[in-house]
Design an enzyme around this catalytic site. Structure first.
Site, PDB file in Angstrom:
ATOM      1  N   GLU A 129      -3.442 -48.376   3.242  1.00 16.32           N
ATOM      2  CA  GLU A 129      -3.747 -48.783   1.677  1.00 16.32           C
ATOM      3  C   GLU A 129      -4.763 -49.965   1.808  1.00 16.32           C
ATOM      4  OE1 GLU A 129      -3.468 -46.771  -0.778  1.00 16.32           O
ATOM      5  OE2 GLU A 129      -1.577 -47.079  -1.707  1.00 16.32           O
ATOM      6  N   THR A 182     -10.050 -47.613  -6.926  1.00 18.15           N
ATOM      7  CA  THR A 182      -9.070 -48.536  -6.769  1.00 18.15           C
ATOM      8  C   THR A 182      -9.793 -49.898  -6.948  1.00 18.15           C
ATOM      9  OG1 THR A 182      -7.386 -47.292  -6.100  1.00 18.15           O
ATOM     10  CG2 THR A 182      -6.995 -49.538  -5.928  1.00 18.15           C
TER      11      THR A 182
END
Length: 310
Positions: A129, A182
């Site tokens: 991530e 994101t």
């Protein structure tokens, strides 16, 4: 000893409105398909079998980043070859990066005789991530590994993930075909929050967790409201406010932005309602001339899992 495994790694919804970076749940569809094989060459080799043209350098690939961390705890000389077929569109807001990272570490763990715990796998996958967003967050990774509904109580100094019971619920996800990265979605977040607004948010987090544990659907609905993150991100998603209004009118309990967006999720008591909610939200985006996809399914009880062994 296995030579290769095929893993299905599910899409996930993070935040669930009020629970920024701490709450998440797993979906039954879509999912990534990740094949992990032993390699005679130490390290990680990545190959993509889809059309997204994602990096294959392990240090720049989410699955590669997760596996490079795992290898630091694996026997010396271990190597993996990974083939990824993305079923989850990157930048869709339903945990695309988390799915690939989770699928890779679950597959590698199976080849290593399951030497790592789910908590360790979450920790490794968080480095994937970080490749995608620059932050080691676990709100998508946790449900992608554990399945179901999860609470990330802490990521530092100690990772603490709490799998929680989930009542029967149907999830509607509408993915307008626009991209919200994101990293970009994090840039619009407020750097400070008034105390009275924070208190309202904490109350909703507690209410949502309590509603899940007691199967109190009305409490779940009342708690699915975000006073901090969604107001900042709403301008990134055209039609969001109207889509929410139409979804509630069609019978949804509530919902909001899925992760960083652009997907929008709604929780529902029945499949029929979930389908009607999807149609209602779809009409909003269609009127704006925005293509969209709709996914309807129950909360997945399993996270990334081995579906074939070779």
């Amino acid at each position: 000893m296995l030579d290769s495994v095929l893993v299905h790694a599910p899409a996930t919804i993070a935040n669930l409105g009020c629970g920024f970076d701490v709450l998440g749940l797993a979906l039954t569809a879509p999912y990534d398909v990740v094949r992990v094989s032993r390699s005679a060459t130490p390290g990680v080799q990545i190959r993509h079998l889809d059309h997204y043209k994602l990096p294959t350098d392990p240090a720049r690939n989410v699955a590669g980043g997760a596996l490079l961390t795992l290898l630091r705890h694996a026997p010396a000389g271990t190597g993996f070859a990974v083939e990824i077929t993305k079923g989850i569109m990157p930048g869709s807001g339903v945990g695309s990066s988390a799915a690939s990272a989770a699928g890779a570490v679950v597959g590698a763990n199976a080849l290593l005789g399951n030497m790592f715990t789910p908590m360790q796998l979450v920790d490794f996958a968080m480095d994937g991530e970080a490749v995608a967003s620059g932050a080691r967050h676990a709100d998508n990774i946790a449900p992608a590994i554990y399945g179901g509904f999860t609470l990330v109580r802490s990521v530092a100094p100690t990772l603490d993930v709490v799998p929680l019971a989930a009542p029967p619920l149907w999830v509607t996800v509408v993915h307008p075909q626009i991209e919200v990265k994101t990293a970009d979605a994090r840039k619009v977040l407020p750097t400070s929050v008034p105390l009275n607004r924070a208190v309202r948010q904490w109350a909703n987090v507690g209410g949502l967790v309590a509603g899940f544990l007691t199967a109190d659907y009305e409490l779940i609905g009342r708690s699915l409201e975000d006073y901090i993150v969604e107001p900042a991100r709403q301008p990134l998603i055209p039609g969001l406010a109207e889509a929410r209004r139409q979804a509630l009118a069609a019978g949804a309990l509530g919902g909001g932005i899925s992760g960083s967006g652009p997907s929008v999720f709604m929780l529902n008591v029945t499949e029929v309602t979930a389908q009607e909610v999807g149609a209602a939200m779809g009409r909003v985006f269609a009127a704006l001339g925005i293509d969209f996809r709709v996914y309807v399914g129950p909360i997945a009880t399993q996270g990334a899992r081995v579906v074939e062994e070779f």
